[in-house]
Motif scaffolding. Structure first.
Motif, PDB file in Angstrom:
ATOM      1  N   SER A 119      32.363 -19.547 -12.451  1.00 15.42           N
ATOM      2  CA  SER A 119      33.061 -19.148 -12.770  1.00 15.42           C
ATOM      3  C   SER A 119      34.650 -18.097 -12.427  1.00 15.42           C
ATOM      4  O   SER A 119      34.369 -17.146 -10.927  1.00 15.42           O
ATOM      5  N   GLY A 120      35.355 -18.801 -12.499  1.00 20.97           N
ATOM      6  CA  GLY A 120      37.027 -18.668 -12.248  1.00 20.97           C
ATOM      7  C   GLY A 120      37.178 -16.830 -12.822  1.00 20.97           C
ATOM      8  O   GLY A 120      37.454 -15.896 -11.543  1.00 20.97           O
ATOM      9  N   VAL A 121      36.478 -16.108 -13.465  1.00 22.12           N
ATOM     10  CA  VAL A 121      37.229 -14.795 -14.286  1.00 22.12           C
ATOM     11  C   VAL A 121      35.645 -14.106 -13.070  1.00 22.12           C
ATOM     12  O   VAL A 121      36.282 -13.123 -12.554  1.00 22.12           O
ATOM     13  N   GLY A 122      34.694 -14.095 -12.691  1.00 23.64           N
ATOM     14  CA  GLY A 122      34.203 -13.689 -12.117  1.00 23.64           C
ATOM     15  C   GLY A 122      33.923 -13.250 -10.541  1.00 23.64           C
ATOM     16  O   GLY A 122      34.218 -12.630 -10.199  1.00 23.64           O
ATOM     17  N   TYR A 123      34.965 -15.367 -10.093  1.00 22.42           N
ATOM     18  CA  TYR A 123      35.183 -14.152  -8.820  1.00 22.42           C
ATOM     19  C   TYR A 123      36.574 -13.598  -8.960  1.00 22.42           C
ATOM     20  O   TYR A 123      36.326 -12.779  -7.509  1.00 22.42           O
ATOM     21  N   THR A 124      37.312 -13.626  -9.717  1.00 22.29           N
ATOM     22  CA  THR A 124      38.342 -12.885  -8.682  1.00 22.29           C
ATOM     23  C   THR A 124      37.822 -11.184  -9.549  1.00 22.29           C
ATOM     24  O   THR A 124      38.744 -10.559  -9.151  1.00 22.29           O
ATOM     25  N   LEU A 125      36.285 -11.176  -9.796  1.00 23.95           N
ATOM     26  CA  LEU A 125      36.361  -9.255 -10.507  1.00 23.95           C
ATOM     27  C   LEU A 125      35.651  -8.843  -9.174  1.00 23.95           C
ATOM     28  O   LEU A 125      35.924  -7.970  -9.113  1.00 23.95           O
ATOM     29  N   PHE A 126      35.142 -10.198  -8.510  1.00 25.19           N
ATOM     30  CA  PHE A 126      34.448  -9.617  -7.501  1.00 25.19           C
ATOM     31  C   PHE A 126      35.454  -9.351  -6.077  1.00 25.19           C
ATOM     32  O   PHE A 126      35.062  -8.193  -4.920  1.00 25.19           O
ATOM     33  N   GLN A 127      36.737 -10.117  -6.456  1.00 27.21           N
ATOM     34  CA  GLN A 127      37.631  -9.629  -5.397  1.00 27.21           C
ATOM     35  C   GLN A 127      37.986  -8.571  -5.341  1.00 27.21           C
ATOM     36  O   GLN A 127      38.716  -7.606  -4.901  1.00 27.21           O
ATOM     37  N   GLN A 128      38.218  -8.640  -6.791  1.00 26.13           N
ATOM     38  CA  GLN A 128      38.761  -6.548  -6.950  1.00 26.13           C
ATOM     39  C   GLN A 128      38.073  -6.011  -6.310  1.00 26.13           C
ATOM     40  O   GLN A 128      38.713  -4.681  -5.420  1.00 26.13           O
ATOM     41  N   ASP A 129      36.717  -6.063  -6.856  1.00 26.47           N
ATOM     42  CA  ASP A 129      35.754  -5.129  -6.154  1.00 26.47           C
ATOM     43  C   ASP A 129      35.985  -4.530  -4.541  1.00 26.47           C
ATOM     44  O   ASP A 129      35.509  -3.529  -4.654  1.00 26.47           O
ATOM     45  N   ALA A 130      36.184  -5.942  -4.359  1.00 27.79           N
ATOM     46  CA  ALA A 130      36.050  -5.830  -2.513  1.00 27.79           C
ATOM     47  C   ALA A 130      37.378  -5.016  -2.753  1.00 27.79           C
ATOM     48  O   ALA A 130      36.809  -4.181  -1.329  1.00 27.79           O
ATOM     49  N   ARG A 131      38.258  -5.229  -3.178  1.00 25.25           N
ATOM     50  CA  ARG A 131      39.635  -4.041  -2.687  1.00 25.25           C
ATOM     51  C   ARG A 131      39.006  -3.117  -3.321  1.00 25.25           C
ATOM     52  O   ARG A 131      39.746  -2.417  -1.956  1.00 25.25           O
ATOM     53  N   MET A 164      41.762 -20.783   2.130  1.00 28.51           N
ATOM     54  CA  MET A 164      40.703 -19.863   3.743  1.00 28.51           C
ATOM     55  C   MET A 164      39.895 -18.596   2.918  1.00 28.51           C
ATOM     56  O   MET A 164      39.134 -17.923   3.041  1.00 28.51           O
ATOM     57  N   ARG A 165      40.973 -17.745   2.795  1.00 31.02           N
ATOM     58  CA  ARG A 165      40.538 -16.582   1.973  1.00 31.02           C
ATOM     59  C   ARG A 165      39.507 -16.688   1.125  1.00 31.02           C
ATOM     60  O   ARG A 165      38.267 -15.864   0.934  1.00 31.02           O
ATOM     61  N   ARG A 166      39.500 -18.066   0.436  1.00 31.49           N
ATOM     62  CA  ARG A 166      37.960 -17.974  -0.696  1.00 31.49           C
ATOM     63  C   ARG A 166      37.283 -18.416   0.290  1.00 31.49           C
ATOM     64  O   ARG A 166      35.732 -17.727  -0.445  1.00 31.49           O
ATOM     65  N   ASP A 167      37.265 -19.285   1.433  1.00 29.87           N
ATOM     66  CA  ASP A 167      36.062 -19.529   2.180  1.00 29.87           C
ATOM     67  C   ASP A 167      35.392 -18.565   2.876  1.00 29.87           C
ATOM     68  O   ASP A 167      34.016 -18.394   3.376  1.00 29.87           O
ATOM     69  N   ALA A 168      36.222 -17.894   3.200  1.00 29.06           N
ATOM     70  CA  ALA A 168      35.950 -15.982   4.221  1.00 29.06           C
ATOM     71  C   ALA A 168      34.955 -15.283   3.391  1.00 29.06           C
ATOM     72  O   ALA A 168      34.226 -15.013   2.773  1.00 29.06           O
ATOM     73  N   PHE A 169      35.320 -15.239   1.418  1.00 30.71           N
ATOM     74  CA  PHE A 169      34.808 -14.564   0.507  1.00 30.71           C
ATOM     75  C   PHE A 169      33.537 -14.813   0.332  1.00 30.71           C
ATOM     76  O   PHE A 169      32.236 -14.177   0.490  1.00 30.71           O
ATOM     77  N   MET A 170      33.198 -16.224   0.044  1.00 32.18           N
ATOM     78  CA  MET A 170      32.071 -17.100  -0.704  1.00 32.18           C
ATOM     79  C   MET A 170      30.881 -17.026   0.939  1.00 32.18           C
ATOM     80  O   MET A 170      29.457 -16.706   0.531  1.00 32.18           O
ATOM     81  N   LYS A 171      31.602 -16.671   2.382  1.00 33.20           N
ATOM     82  CA  LYS A 171      30.392 -16.620   3.661  1.00 33.20           C
ATOM     83  C   LYS A 171      29.881 -15.465   3.167  1.00 33.20           C
ATOM     84  O   LYS A 171      28.658 -15.438   3.741  1.00 33.20           O
ATOM     85  N   ARG A 172      30.947 -14.251   3.306  1.00 28.30           N
ATOM     86  CA  ARG A 172      29.769 -13.364   3.113  1.00 28.30           C
ATOM     87  C   ARG A 172      29.777 -12.950   1.946  1.00 28.30           C
ATOM     88  O   ARG A 172      27.820 -11.951   2.497  1.00 28.30           O
ATOM     89  N   TRP A 173      29.562 -13.057   0.835  1.00 25.05           N
ATOM     90  CA  TRP A 173      28.858 -13.646  -0.283  1.00 25.05           C
ATOM     91  C   TRP A 173      27.303 -13.313   0.011  1.00 25.05           C
ATOM     92  O   TRP A 173      26.722 -13.599  -0.352  1.00 25.05           O
ATOM     93  N   ASN A 174      27.337 -15.074   0.720  1.00 27.08           N
ATOM     94  CA  ASN A 174      26.475 -15.750   1.122  1.00 27.08           C
ATOM     95  C   ASN A 174      25.285 -14.623   1.389  1.00 27.08           C
ATOM     96  O   ASN A 174      24.275 -15.242   1.308  1.00 27.08           O
ATOM     97  N   ARG A 175      26.696 -14.674   2.696  1.00 27.84           N
ATOM     98  CA  ARG A 175      25.734 -13.656   4.122  1.00 27.84           C
ATOM     99  C   ARG A 175      24.453 -12.347   2.977  1.00 27.84           C
ATOM    100  O   ARG A 175      23.329 -12.248   3.932  1.00 27.84           O
TER     101      ARG A 175
END
Length: 341
Positions: A165-177, A323-334
């Motif tokens: 989900s594109g909106v789901g990814y956006t919301l998690f990025q904002q939460d992390a902010r 690059m930002r997406r990859d870094a976020f998803m690595k942290r998410w999966n971890r």
């Protein structure tokens, strides 16, 4: 008389053609059931336009905007970074109208893309939950429940999939902010074997049938609409902070019917369109002077300074950086450590 009849018959195709309504193709990540009053009002005001509204996922809407031939006339999505990226790539055409010029600066970019809704992001839970624990009113409350009632909540928590989900990814990025404890919450959801869904509708269905007890980061518009007919579903706007996302709409650069597209966009930004949003849908209007149960001002009055709208500006482009997406998803999966997609 016969000559007159033949003349009239020869003119009939051109007369019928002149009266045929103009097609308008709107590709939207916006549930038709929720937006139906807005579409009906537009059709009432523009009977000369044949509105063809296609409801799709955020990822599919983005693909249609990039690849469809012919292109859609208007593109609407809640995946704000993707919308901004398409506009930045030159896929939108500028809207020069009084409505566009007068639209709030914080809800548009270059008069090419416009946020026309103001939707809070919410936590949703089943009424059953209150029989076992105090329902969460903040993000911190949810984290505490996940830690102290892990066994009871295992498999009964749901949220968006950031990959589906594109909106789901956006919301998690904002939460992390905004939240320094966001990753603790992700880890706690993972420990409770959270189920990741691609749509708010799927989460609401699971909450209704009892599969899930708690849903995190659902679109408030869909949840409020659903709760009207499902009294066992409780919608909570978080009291520590509440994200707000806007549906972003633009006229496609290659719109086959640009005049009809401009009429539709002007309607979305008009007092008539915003009044329909505020009075007949839980999508919440943007215009400050509109009165109704669902307005941005009323939401601000309820939540105050803890309301965090996702801004429509060039900063959104950072969220689609690979690059930002990859870094976020690595942290998410971890942090989440589950087998869900």
């Amino acid at each position: 008389m016969r000559a007159l009849l033949l003349l009239l018959l020869s003119l009939m195709p051109s007369v019928l053609w002149a009266q045929a309504p103009t097609p308008l193709h709107v590709e939207a990540a916006l549930d038709r059931q929720v937006v139906a009053p807005l579409l009906a009002r537009f059709q009432q005001l523009h009977p000369d336009i044949d509105l063809r509204y296609h409801d799709n996922s955020t990822l599919n809407v983005d693909k249609q905007a990039r690849d469809a031939d012919p292109a859609p006339d208007v593109v609407i999505s809640s995946a704000m970074p993707w919308q901004m990226a398409r506009v930045n790539e030159g896929l939108a055409q500028r809207l020069d109208s009084a409505a566009a010029r007068n639209w709030p600066d914080w809800a548009k970019w270059r008069n090419e893309v416009f946020g026309f809704t103001f939707e809070p992001i919410v936590t949703v839970y089943r009424l059953d939950l209150a029989r076992h624990m105090m329902p969460p009113t903040t993000h911190a409350d949810l984290h505490t429940l996940l830690k102290t009632h892990q066994d009871l909540l295992r498999g009964r928590v749901t949220t968006y999939s950031p990959t589906g989900s594109g909106v789901g990814y956006t919301l998690f990025q904002q939460d992390a902010r905004y939240s320094p404890r966001f990753w603790d919450l992700v880890a706690a959801m993972g420990a409770a074997q959270v189920s990741l869904e691609n749509t708010t509708r799927n989460m609401l269905k699971g909450l209704t049938d009892g599969t899930y007890w708690v849903g995190y980061n659902l679109l408030g518009s869909y949840a409020m609409h659903w709760a009207r007919s499902h009294p066992d579903i409780i919608v909570q706007i978080p009291q520590d902070y509440a994200l707000v996302m806007m549906r972003m709409a633009f006229i496609h650069r290659d719109a086959p019917h640009p005049a009809a597209a401009r009429a539709f966009m002007d309607f979305l930004l008009s007092e008539a369109g915003q009044k329909t949003l505020a009075g007949s849908t839980p999508l919440f209007s943007v215009l400050p002077d509109v009165v109704g149960p669902y307005t941005a001002q009323r939401l601000r009055d309820q939540v105050g300074e803890r309301l965090y709208p996702i801004p429509i500006n060039a900063s959104l482009l950072a969220f689609v950086d690979p690059m930002r997406r990859d870094a976020f998803m690595k942290r998410w999966n971890r942090e989440i450590r589950i087998l869900n997609p």
